[in-house]
Write an enzyme that holds these catalytic residues in place. Structure first.
Site, PDB file in Angstrom:
ATOM      1  N   ASP A  66       0.773  40.725  29.674  1.00 26.69           N
ATOM      2  CA  ASP A  66       0.347  41.494  28.445  1.00 26.69           C
ATOM      3  C   ASP A  66       1.678  42.115  28.067  1.00 26.69           C
ATOM      4  OD1 ASP A  66      -1.288  42.772  26.560  1.00 26.69           O
ATOM      5  OD2 ASP A  66      -1.066  44.535  27.818  1.00 26.69           O
ATOM      6  N   THR A  99       0.440  41.860  21.166  1.00 24.83           N
ATOM      7  CA  THR A  99       1.814  42.947  21.357  1.00 24.83           C
ATOM      8  C   THR A  99       2.884  41.852  21.745  1.00 24.83           C
ATOM      9  OG1 THR A  99       0.884  42.913  23.724  1.00 24.83           O
ATOM     10  CG2 THR A  99       0.023  44.608  22.454  1.00 24.83           C
ATOM     11  N   THR A 100       2.716  40.949  22.241  1.00 21.74           N
ATOM     12  CA  THR A 100       3.801  39.815  22.442  1.00 21.74           C
ATOM     13  C   THR A 100       4.350  39.254  21.209  1.00 21.74           C
ATOM     14  OG1 THR A 100       2.894  39.522  24.732  1.00 21.74           O
ATOM     15  CG2 THR A 100       4.645  37.931  23.878  1.00 21.74           C
ATOM     16  N   ASP A 392      -8.429  43.901  25.962  1.00 25.69           N
ATOM     17  CA  ASP A 392      -7.489  43.644  24.939  1.00 25.69           C
ATOM     18  C   ASP A 392      -8.823  42.993  24.003  1.00 25.69           C
ATOM     19  OD1 ASP A 392      -5.439  44.519  25.540  1.00 25.69           O
ATOM     20  OD2 ASP A 392      -4.077  42.324  25.696  1.00 25.69           O
TER      21      ASP A 392
END
Length: 535
Positions: A66, A99-100, A392
């Site tokens: 994550d 997020t990545t 998530d």
């Protein structure tokens, strides 16, 4: 008139540092690109995991892919890298996923900007081109989005597909069907409120991930007091955060001298009497269950048992807050006015066994949408990562219920945006066109990295994908289980429009902000002053 000296004048305090123009810009680019390179290997369904070792005495171990968790855990000193870390946290707070992607896209934009600046194109020209590119990409994404909120069956299928797509890049990828059903069932119970506080996740070691299940009710990981009823129906619950020994004599450093043991017994009985008075005040609320954030101690526990009241002590603060929310009660600290206290209600409280442990189960709570997901797993690291992955998925689903539009994943949306940006660049005169082309290249890097991480020939796959989009096959994306270009609509690889839009806007804004920098000024470190007055 005296001529000014050409020698550089230092206007900063001793110890302060300044980086100017090209040096400052290069320092920003290097920091941001390094952060992007750190997390890009975790992108996509075949991304790799990272092990994060804590620096404390125990050396905690976290295994995760994550992006937000990785970036939170690392300490960065570079100011541009800190901007990307903060942006990743914001993405996590706003929509829960991507997020990545947002970090990698911002880093790729800055990588392209570095090449343009080396060709002597001014940063403001690049920013101007990027802004126009962002606008057309956003419009193309909006046009490509589909909304099935009017058809409940298709919307349910969309939610399942989004959950599967989100989980496919996480630890739970091999059990994504099971967990996507759990996540969708939990979010649908919220009836559109999007209040994820009503979904409680409990982690229990043992069993396998597939033994995880959804329980319609609320579970509290605590024990019921000794000699107290283990099952209650139609319960009135008083939830409190109060010290049951607050009335004890606690005068720091004082001594009490007595001339006989009878006097000690008198002090003890006075303390007991105060405790009894407090318990009596609590019982006047007409309750049959008392849950306290703090310890209850033996004597009050006996009094509750004698009154037939279930008493649960030392419930953690998050558990108490959530319990108050789902039972419709409020947390109390004083008990002098029972008419002002809002009690919680539920139909049944009983003890249940999960693995080796006993938990307290609240069913028929006032907030009907409350539920608990029980995660099982072999190690604590697996449970922690499963919780992060599920969180998530829940965040994305809750956002999708509020904003029901969806877009296709697998690099399809990025290629779609890259195509419209390239078309705009071909129609735009001047240097801005070069900046727009660089924006399109950065967008195309996302499907390239996804293919690279899966071990496929990214150049061939991305070229096939671009050719498919040029022929207006706008639902084509990368099928990473086969290593081919496939139809995302048929494969059910769907993502939330909200997540994709946030990735595009956050990455372009952060990259633009870093690109504007032409000076980095570091404050002088604070001097350590010796302490001449130790206490």
């Amino acid at each position: 008139m005296a001529s000014l000296s050409m020698a550089p004048v230092n206007i900063f305090r001793h110890g302060a540092d300044e980086e100017k123009a090209e040096t400052a810009r290069l320092s920003s680019f290097i920091g941001a690109i390094a952060i992007g390179d750190l997390v890009k290997s975790t992108l996509g369904p075949k991304g790799m995991d990272k092990i994060l070792l804590g620096g404390g005495k125990g050396g905690s171990v976290t295994v995760t892919n994550d992006g937000a968790t990785i970036l939170k855990a690392i300490g960065v000193d570079n100011p541009a890298a800190k901007v990307l870390v903060d942006m990743s946290k914001t993405q996590d707070d706003e929509v829960g996923d991507g997020t990545t992607s947002v970090t990698v896209l911002a880093a790729e934009l800055l990588r392209e900007a570095e090449l343009l600046i080396s060709k002597k194109i001014h940063p403001q020209t690049i920013i101007s081109g990027w802004r126009k590119a962002t606008q057309v990409a956003r419009d193309a994404l909006r046009e490509a989005a589909v909304d099935h909120s009017n058809d409940s069956a298709r919307f349910q299928e969309d939610l399942l597909n989004i959950a599967r797509t989100t989980l496919s890049s996480k630890l739970l990828t091999h059990h994504k069907d099971h967990f996507s059903q759990l996540a969708v069932a939990a979010v649908m119970r919220l009836k559109g409120s999007g209040n994820l506080e009503a979904i409680h996740i409990i982690k229990k070691l043992g069993g396998s991930l597939t033994d995880s299940y959804l329980d319609e009710g609320f579970l509290l990981d605590k024990k019921i007091g000794v000699n107290q009823p283990k099952r209650l129906e139609n319960v009135n619950i008083l939830i409190a955060n109060t010290g049951m020994d607050t009335d004890k004599i606690k005068i720091f450093g004082s001594r009490v001298r007595v001339d006989s043991t009878a006097k000690v017994a008198e002090i003890e009985s006075a303390e007991k009497e105060k405790m009894k008075e407090k318990v009596d005040r609590i019982l006047k609320h007409g309750i049959n269950c008392f849950i306290n954030r703090q310890l209850i101690y033996n004597y009050p526990e006996q009094l509750f048992a004698r009154a037939g009241v279930m008493a649960i002590e030392h419930a953690d603060f998050a558990g108490v807050e959530r319990l108050a929310l789902v039972t419709g009660g409020e947390i109390s600290s004083t008990f002098d006015h029972p008419e002002l206290v809002k009690l919680g209600h539920c139909k049944l409280i009983e003890e249940v066994m999960i693995g080796e442990d006993t938990l307290i189960h609240f069913s028929g709570v006032a907030m009907g949408e409350a539920c608990t997901i029980i995660l099982r797993g072999a190690t604590q690291q697996i449970l922690d990562e499963a919780e992060r992955s599920l969180h998530d998925a829940l965040c994305v689903l809750a956002q999708t219920v509020k904003e029901p539009r969806t877009v296709y994943g697998g690099g399809c949306s990025e290629m779609l945006m890259a195509k419209v940006v390239s078309d705009l660049a071909n129609r735009t005169p001047g240097k801005e066109a070069v900046a727009m082309e660089s924006f399109a290249k950065a967008l195309m890097m996302l499907p390239t990295i996804i293919a690279d991480n899966a071990g496929y020939d990214s150049a061939d796959l991305v070229a096939q994908l671009r050719a498919a989009h040029m022929e207006n096959n706008t639902t084509c994306g990368l099928n990473m289980s086969e290593g081919t270009v496939g139809n995302m609509a048929e494969l059910g690889i769907t993502e939330s429009f909200q997540v994709k839009r946030q990735v595009l806007l956050s990455a372009s804004e952060a990259a633009e902000m870093i690109l504007r920098v032409d000076n980095i000024i570091k404050a002088a470190p604070r001097k350590r002053v010796p302490d001449h007055h130790p206490c």
